[in-house]
Design an enzyme around this catalytic site. Structure first.
Site, mmCIF file in Angstrom:
data_model
loop_
_atom_site.group_PDB
_atom_site.id
_atom_site.type_symbol
_atom_site.label_atom_id
_atom_site.label_comp_id
_atom_site.label_asym_id
_atom_site.label_seq_id
_atom_site.Cartn_x
_atom_site.Cartn_y
_atom_site.Cartn_z
ATOM 1 N N TYR A 196 0.836 -1.201 0.000
ATOM 2 C CA TYR A 196 0.000 0.000 0.000
ATOM 3 C C TYR A 196 0.873 1.255 0.000
ATOM 4 O O TYR A 196 0.655 2.177 -0.807
ATOM 5 C CB TYR A 196 -0.906 -0.012 1.226
ATOM 6 C CG TYR A 196 -1.760 1.221 1.383
ATOM 7 C CD1 TYR A 196 -2.882 1.417 0.589
ATOM 8 C CD2 TYR A 196 -1.443 2.192 2.342
ATOM 9 C CE1 TYR A 196 -3.670 2.555 0.735
ATOM 10 C CE2 TYR A 196 -2.219 3.324 2.489
ATOM 11 C CZ TYR A 196 -3.328 3.503 1.683
ATOM 12 O OH TYR A 196 -4.104 4.634 1.832
ATOM 13 N N LYS A 223 1.192 4.183 -3.059
ATOM 14 C CA LYS A 223 0.921 5.596 -2.837
ATOM 15 C C LYS A 223 2.162 6.447 -3.106
ATOM 16 O O LYS A 223 2.057 7.580 -3.595
ATOM 17 C CB LYS A 223 0.409 5.812 -1.410
ATOM 18 C CG LYS A 223 -0.947 5.152 -1.136
ATOM 19 C CD LYS A 223 -2.027 5.655 -2.085
ATOM 20 C CE LYS A 223 -3.402 5.120 -1.721
ATOM 21 N NZ LYS A 223 -4.471 5.651 -2.597
#
Length: 300
Positions: free
Chosen positions: A165, A169
């Site tokens: 994750y 990002k």
């Protein structure tokens, strides 16, 4: 153009992906309240009604202009279909807030599978990149095209147990800043927003103990960055609970020695570790130019 009958000729149209609930829903409401026609995108789950349709219905019930898109952002051809759907409903596209994403399974890197990384990157990064490319020709026709990539502080600082994750990002941040450099001479502005909010993705929406962390208190950040009033470009903003601040990549002053070796670094790294005074650069080329200039003239 099915939505054109409820839209003023000069009304901006903003697409919000992942708008079924949580932050995406809050972003959609914030843009609608600002005066935009909103396209609410969210994939349809087989076991429940369309959340995108429910949001659009709720917005229209309050007198706002809203359209629906039910494509899954990572499906084959979805980017082109989503943009075409927005144009079919409202005839134009002025802004995109790319919020759709997943957190992926929680696991230490040593215990995780690369397939999890690929899945998270496919949805959080590649699907967003595809949407940007599909939307660009239409954003260029807007008087003030706006691209807002929804990132996370995890992409700035890392996050234990969520490396895929955080990596996705961070990739969005670098992609967005690169895009901003490429489009700086156009009418398009690209920025990154890292919201703080209790949502289903964070596991906190059903048990919010601090109402300041509700998604609607982060939403003004995305709404402003997607507006024609915002002239920022290539910036990273962090926001939530009504508090907003800019974040940046910086480099310290460091130190140098023409014949530096590993031992010299071992002995002097402590003195060079400080980021004060720090410098911020608009892009990689500027950072290298500053680094190179600090070397001085080459020795004869």
């Amino acid at each position: 153009m099915s939505g054109a009958n409820t839209q003023a000729a000069n009304q901006r149209v903003t697409l919000v992906t992942g708008a079924g609930n949580g932050l995406g829903e809050a972003f959609a409401y914030a843009c609608a309240r600002r005066g935009d026609a909103v396209i609410a995108n969210n994939r349809v789950h087989a076991d429940r009604p369309s959340s995108a349709a429910a949001l659009a219905d709720a917005l229209r019930a309050e007198g706002y202009s809203a359209g629906v898109d039910e494509h899954s952002v990572d499906a084959d051809g979805a980017a082109e279909a989503i943009v075409a759907n927005a144009l079919d409903q409202f005839g134009r596209l002025d802004g995109i807030i790319l919020n759709a994403g997943i957190s992926g399974p929680a696991a230490r890197v040593a215990d995780s599978d690369l397939s999890d990384l690929r899945t998270v990157m496919e949805i959080n990064f590649f699907a967003n990149a595809a949407l940007v490319q599909a939307a660009l020709p239409h954003l260029e026709q807007s008087p003030a095209g706006r691209i807002v990539l929804i990132a996370s502080s995890a992409g700035l600082h890392g996050l234990k147990g969520r490396a895929p994750y955080a990596a996705s990002k961070a990739a969005l941040i670098a992609y967005g800043r690169s895009l901003a450099l490429e489009l700086r001479r156009t009418n398009i502005r690209t920025n990154i927003f890292a919201p703080y909010a209790a949502t289903k993705m964070t596991g906190g929406q059903d048990e919010v103990t601090d109402e300041r962390l509700l998604p609607e208190h982060a939403a003004p950040g995305a709404a402003w960055l997607s507006s024609e009033q915002c002239d920022a470009n290539g910036e990273i903003w962090v926001g939530g609970a009504g508090q907003f601040r800019r974040a940046a990549m910086v480099e310290g002053a460091g130190g140098s020695k023409p014949d530096a070796d590993a031992q010299w670094l071992a002995e002097n790294a402590g003195d060079m570790r400080s980021l004060e005074p720090h410098r911020e650069f608009p892009g990689g080329e500027a950072a290298f130019a500053d680094f190179y200039s600090a070397l001085g003239s080459p020795s004869e």
